[in-house]
Motif scaffolding. Structure first.
Motif, PDB file in Angstrom:
ATOM      1  N   ALA A  54      19.783  -6.514   8.821  1.00 27.98           N
ATOM      2  CA  ALA A  54      18.733  -7.449   8.390  1.00 27.98           C
ATOM      3  C   ALA A  54      17.651  -7.545   9.467  1.00 27.98           C
ATOM      4  O   ALA A  54      16.457  -7.560   9.164  1.00 27.98           O
ATOM      5  N   ALA A  55      18.068  -7.599  10.748  1.00 24.33           N
ATOM      6  CA  ALA A  55      17.089  -7.661  11.847  1.00 24.33           C
ATOM      7  C   ALA A  55      16.206  -6.412  11.817  1.00 24.33           C
ATOM      8  O   ALA A  55      14.979  -6.495  11.976  1.00 24.33           O
ATOM      9  N   PHE A  56      16.832  -5.257  11.592  1.00 21.62           N
ATOM     10  CA  PHE A  56      16.052  -4.018  11.554  1.00 21.62           C
ATOM     11  C   PHE A  56      15.094  -4.006  10.355  1.00 21.62           C
ATOM     12  O   PHE A  56      13.945  -3.577  10.471  1.00 21.62           O
ATOM     13  N   GLN A  57      15.554  -4.507   9.213  1.00 21.99           N
ATOM     14  CA  GLN A  57      14.666  -4.559   8.038  1.00 21.99           C
ATOM     15  C   GLN A  57      13.468  -5.469   8.313  1.00 21.99           C
ATOM     16  O   GLN A  57      12.342  -5.170   7.920  1.00 21.99           O
ATOM     17  N   GLU A  58      13.704  -6.597   9.001  1.00 23.51           N
ATOM     18  CA  GLU A  58      12.602  -7.500   9.347  1.00 23.51           C
ATOM     19  C   GLU A  58      11.629  -6.793  10.295  1.00 23.51           C
ATOM     20  O   GLU A  58      10.413  -6.956  10.201  1.00 23.51           O
ATOM     21  N   HIS A  59      12.204  -6.003  11.216  1.00 23.21           N
ATOM     22  CA  HIS A  59      11.373  -5.256  12.174  1.00 23.21           C
ATOM     23  C   HIS A  59      10.489  -4.246  11.437  1.00 23.21           C
ATOM     24  O   HIS A  59       9.293  -4.140  11.691  1.00 23.21           O
ATOM     25  N   ARG A  60      11.104  -3.535  10.524  1.00 25.10           N
ATOM     26  CA  ARG A  60      10.352  -2.563   9.705  1.00 25.10           C
ATOM     27  C   ARG A  60       9.271  -3.271   8.889  1.00 25.10           C
ATOM     28  O   ARG A  60       8.163  -2.763   8.744  1.00 25.10           O
ATOM     29  N   THR A  61       9.632  -4.429   8.321  1.00 20.78           N
ATOM     30  CA  THR A  61       8.660  -5.174   7.532  1.00 20.78           C
ATOM     31  C   THR A  61       7.497  -5.604   8.404  1.00 20.78           C
ATOM     32  O   THR A  61       6.339  -5.605   7.971  1.00 20.78           O
ATOM     33  N   GLY A  62       7.797  -5.967   9.679  1.00 23.90           N
ATOM     34  CA  GLY A  62       6.735  -6.316  10.620  1.00 23.90           C
ATOM     35  C   GLY A  62       5.769  -5.149  10.793  1.00 23.90           C
ATOM     36  O   GLY A  62       4.537  -5.322  10.784  1.00 23.90           O
ATOM     37  N   ALA A  63       6.326  -3.940  10.924  1.00 26.50           N
ATOM     38  CA  ALA A  63       5.485  -2.752  11.073  1.00 26.50           C
ATOM     39  C   ALA A  63       4.674  -2.505   9.794  1.00 26.50           C
ATOM     40  O   ALA A  63       3.487  -2.153   9.840  1.00 26.50           O
ATOM     41  N   ALA A  64       5.308  -2.724   8.631  1.00 24.18           N
ATOM     42  CA  ALA A  64       4.610  -2.517   7.353  1.00 24.18           C
ATOM     43  C   ALA A  64       3.480  -3.532   7.195  1.00 24.18           C
ATOM     44  O   ALA A  64       2.378  -3.200   6.730  1.00 24.18           O
ATOM     45  N   CYS A  65       3.742  -4.790   7.598  1.00 22.22           N
ATOM     46  CA  CYS A  65       2.698  -5.836   7.521  1.00 22.22           C
ATOM     47  C   CYS A  65       1.535  -5.475   8.442  1.00 22.22           C
ATOM     48  O   CYS A  65       0.363  -5.643   8.078  1.00 22.22           O
ATOM     49  N   ALA A  66       1.854  -4.983   9.644  1.00 19.03           N
ATOM     50  CA  ALA A  66       0.806  -4.644  10.613  1.00 19.03           C
ATOM     51  C   ALA A  66      -0.023  -3.461  10.112  1.00 19.03           C
ATOM     52  O   ALA A  66      -1.257  -3.447  10.251  1.00 19.03           O
ATOM     53  N   ALA A  67       0.639  -2.462   9.515  1.00 16.87           N
ATOM     54  CA  ALA A  67      -0.081  -1.289   8.991  1.00 16.87           C
ATOM     55  C   ALA A  67      -1.009  -1.717   7.849  1.00 16.87           C
ATOM     56  O   ALA A  67      -2.168  -1.279   7.758  1.00 16.87           O
ATOM     57  N   THR A  68      -0.516  -2.604   6.985  1.00 12.56           N
ATOM     58  CA  THR A  68      -1.331  -3.094   5.866  1.00 12.56           C
ATOM     59  C   THR A  68      -2.515  -3.889   6.399  1.00 12.56           C
ATOM     60  O   THR A  68      -3.646  -3.747   5.919  1.00 12.56           O
ATOM     61  N   LEU A  69      -2.236  -4.701   7.401  1.00  9.55           N
ATOM     62  CA  LEU A  69      -3.288  -5.520   8.005  1.00  9.55           C
ATOM     63  C   LEU A  69      -4.413  -4.637   8.555  1.00  9.55           C
ATOM     64  O   LEU A  69      -5.601  -4.924   8.355  1.00  9.55           O
ATOM     65  N   GLN A  70      -4.040  -3.557   9.214  1.00  8.54           N
ATOM     66  CA  GLN A  70      -5.057  -2.647   9.753  1.00  8.54           C
ATOM     67  C   GLN A  70      -5.939  -2.094   8.627  1.00  8.54           C
ATOM     68  O   GLN A  70      -7.162  -2.072   8.731  1.00  8.54           O
ATOM     69  N   SER A  71      -5.292  -1.676   7.517  1.00  8.13           N
ATOM     70  CA  SER A  71      -6.071  -1.142   6.388  1.00  8.13           C
ATOM     71  C   SER A  71      -6.988  -2.217   5.799  1.00  8.13           C
ATOM     72  O   SER A  71      -8.128  -1.937   5.425  1.00  8.13           O
ATOM     73  N   LEU A  72      -6.480  -3.450   5.699  1.00  8.27           N
ATOM     74  CA  LEU A  72      -7.295  -4.533   5.130  1.00  8.27           C
ATOM     75  C   LEU A  72      -8.529  -4.789   5.991  1.00  8.27           C
ATOM     76  O   LEU A  72      -9.625  -5.015   5.475  1.00  8.27           O
ATOM     77  N   ILE A  73      -8.344  -4.710   7.307  1.00 11.57           N
ATOM     78  CA  ILE A  73      -9.471  -4.926   8.223  1.00 11.57           C
ATOM     79  C   ILE A  73     -10.457  -3.760   8.102  1.00 11.57           C
ATOM     80  O   ILE A  73     -11.671  -3.968   8.001  1.00 11.57           O
ATOM     81  N   GLU A  74      -9.920  -2.525   8.078  1.00 13.39           N
ATOM     82  CA  GLU A  74     -10.801  -1.349   7.942  1.00 13.39           C
ATOM     83  C   GLU A  74     -11.585  -1.406   6.638  1.00 13.39           C
ATOM     84  O   GLU A  74     -12.731  -0.968   6.575  1.00 13.39           O
ATOM     85  N   ALA A  75     -10.951  -1.948   5.585  1.00 14.02           N
ATOM     86  CA  ALA A  75     -11.602  -1.990   4.271  1.00 14.02           C
ATOM     87  C   ALA A  75     -12.515  -3.207   4.122  1.00 14.02           C
ATOM     88  O   ALA A  75     -13.169  -3.368   3.097  1.00 14.02           O
ATOM     89  N   ARG A  76     -12.565  -4.064   5.118  1.00 13.30           N
ATOM     90  CA  ARG A  76     -13.326  -5.319   5.055  1.00 13.30           C
ATOM     91  C   ARG A  76     -12.937  -6.123   3.803  1.00 13.30           C
ATOM     92  O   ARG A  76     -13.779  -6.583   3.039  1.00 13.30           O
ATOM     93  N   ALA A  77     -11.639  -6.284   3.643  1.00 13.62           N
ATOM     94  CA  ALA A  77     -11.157  -7.173   2.573  1.00 13.62           C
ATOM     95  C   ALA A  77     -11.638  -8.586   2.915  1.00 13.62           C
ATOM     96  O   ALA A  77     -12.029  -8.841   4.053  1.00 13.62           O
ATOM     97  N   PRO A  78     -11.616  -9.513   1.943  1.00 14.05           N
ATOM     98  CA  PRO A  78     -12.101 -10.870   2.237  1.00 14.05           C
ATOM     99  C   PRO A  78     -11.407 -11.460   3.474  1.00 14.05           C
ATOM    100  O   PRO A  78     -10.205 -11.301   3.664  1.00 14.05           O
ATOM    101  N   LEU A  79     -12.217 -12.119   4.283  1.00 11.69           N
ATOM    102  CA  LEU A  79     -11.771 -12.623   5.583  1.00 11.69           C
ATOM    103  C   LEU A  79     -10.564 -13.564   5.480  1.00 11.69           C
ATOM    104  O   LEU A  79      -9.648 -13.522   6.298  1.00 11.69           O
ATOM    105  N   ASP A  80     -10.583 -14.422   4.445  1.00  8.90           N
ATOM    106  CA  ASP A  80      -9.469 -15.371   4.342  1.00  8.90           C
ATOM    107  C   ASP A  80      -8.165 -14.664   3.983  1.00  8.90           C
ATOM    108  O   ASP A  80      -7.084 -15.039   4.451  1.00  8.90           O
ATOM    109  N   LEU A  81      -8.265 -13.588   3.174  1.00 12.50           N
ATOM    110  CA  LEU A  81      -7.067 -12.800   2.866  1.00 12.50           C
ATOM    111  C   LEU A  81      -6.534 -12.147   4.141  1.00 12.50           C
ATOM    112  O   LEU A  81      -5.333 -12.155   4.411  1.00 12.50           O
ATOM    113  N   ILE A  82      -7.439 -11.559   4.932  1.00 12.46           N
ATOM    114  CA  ILE A  82      -7.032 -10.900   6.183  1.00 12.46           C
ATOM    115  C   ILE A  82      -6.420 -11.926   7.134  1.00 12.46           C
ATOM    116  O   ILE A  82      -5.380 -11.679   7.752  1.00 12.46           O
ATOM    117  N   ALA A  83      -7.065 -13.100   7.221  1.00 15.69           N
ATOM    118  CA  ALA A  83      -6.575 -14.121   8.148  1.00 15.69           C
ATOM    119  C   ALA A  83      -5.158 -14.547   7.776  1.00 15.69           C
ATOM    120  O   ALA A  83      -4.283 -14.682   8.643  1.00 15.69           O
TER     121      ALA A  83
END
Ligand SMILES: [Fe+2]
Ligand SMILES: [Fe+2]
Length: 271
Positions: A54-83
């Motif tokens: 479970a700890a490892f799955q949470e760690h992986r999810t953290g990486a997936a959230c961070a990767a998605t966040l980078q794409s959202l910032i690159e795509a200039r998604a709405p600021l409140d969604l990114i925040a």
């Protein structure tokens, strides 16, 4: 790529203090109250393995959230969604700590190796930032996170030990925003999509769903245990869990995708 051992550390001192101030609820949990001697040895082994996993799955999810966040910032998604999404990697790191500390209470983490390079599925590779973000959100949030909420909620409700209960409650509370985020993003992005994009996003959802079904197989192989033990360990009985999982997949993932015009394969075809 070589495999690495999934081990964690804290640097301590002022850095840990700053982290503790951000999330004081972690230290406030009833640590030290789980006594492994109260459970059969075989179950303790299974619990150490499942909480390390479970700890490892949470760690992986953290990486997936961070990767998605980078794409959202690159795509200039709405600021409140990114925040809003900016909080998710921190939430996941908290969950990593919570799960791994439970494994420690049961006697220590189980050995787990992983490939750092393969930690996050390469979703939406080669797409423009906005479409890449859309594929990642569908896989990681509309399937992964949306499905984990009812399952974590069900496990928390069934959980009887104060420590595992406190940990699951914290995770469930944080995950509420993770689960709704995917749908909020999709509702914003849908008017920007071409007809072909809906099919492509459906194919990404199918892939993510196939991964979920493979995880259920591992749960089916868990050793049977008495109700009292299972509920202390922070599990649901296997049959109840799988029943809830399939119902949740239909209602919380496939139906809301279909409502937004994103087609998925029927489950029988995915197995
Ligand atoms: Fe999490
Ligand atoms: Fe999450």
């Amino acid at each position: 790529m070589t495999e690495e051992l999934f081990e964690l550390e804290l640097v301590g001192g002022s850095i840990e203090k700053a982290y503790r101030q951000m999330r004081p609820e972690v230290e406030a949990m009833p640590w030290g109250t789980l006594d492994p001697r109260e459970y059969p040895e075989e179950l303790i082994r299974a619990a150490r393995k499942s909480w390390t996993g479970a700890a490892f799955q949470e760690h992986r999810t953290g990486a997936a959230c961070a990767a998605t966040l980078q794409s959202l910032i690159e795509a200039r998604a709405p600021l409140d969604l990114i925040a809003l999404a900016s909080r998710f990697p921190l939430d996941e790191m908290v969950h990593v700590e919570l799960c791994s500390r439970i494994a420690m209470e049961f006697g220590g983490g189980a050995e787990l190796t992983y490939e750092p390079d393969a930690m996050v599925a390469k979703i939406g590779h080669g797409e423009e930032p906005l479409m890449k973000a859309a594929h990642q959100v569908v896989a990681f949030f509309c399937v992964g996170e949306a499905l984990s909420i009812p399952l974590l909620h069900g496990t928390w409700k069934a959980c009887t030990h104060p420590l595992t209960r406190a940990v699951l409650k914290r995770i469930v509370t944080d995950e509420a925003d993770h689960g709704t985020f995917g749908w909020a993003f999709l509702d914003w992005v849908l008017p920007h999509l071409e007809p072909d994009d809906f099919e492509a996003l459906g194919a990404t959802a199918d892939l993510a769903i196939a991964g979920v079904l493979a995880n259920w197989e591992a749960i089916r192989r868990r050793p049977p245990a008495s109700d009292a033990h299972v509920h202390d360990l922070g599990w649901m009985q296997t049959d109840a869990y799988l029943e809830l999982a399939e119902r949740s997949l239909q209602r919380q993932v496939m139906r809301p995708l279909s409502d937004r015009g994103i087609p998925t394969r029927p489950l029988e075809a995915a197995v």
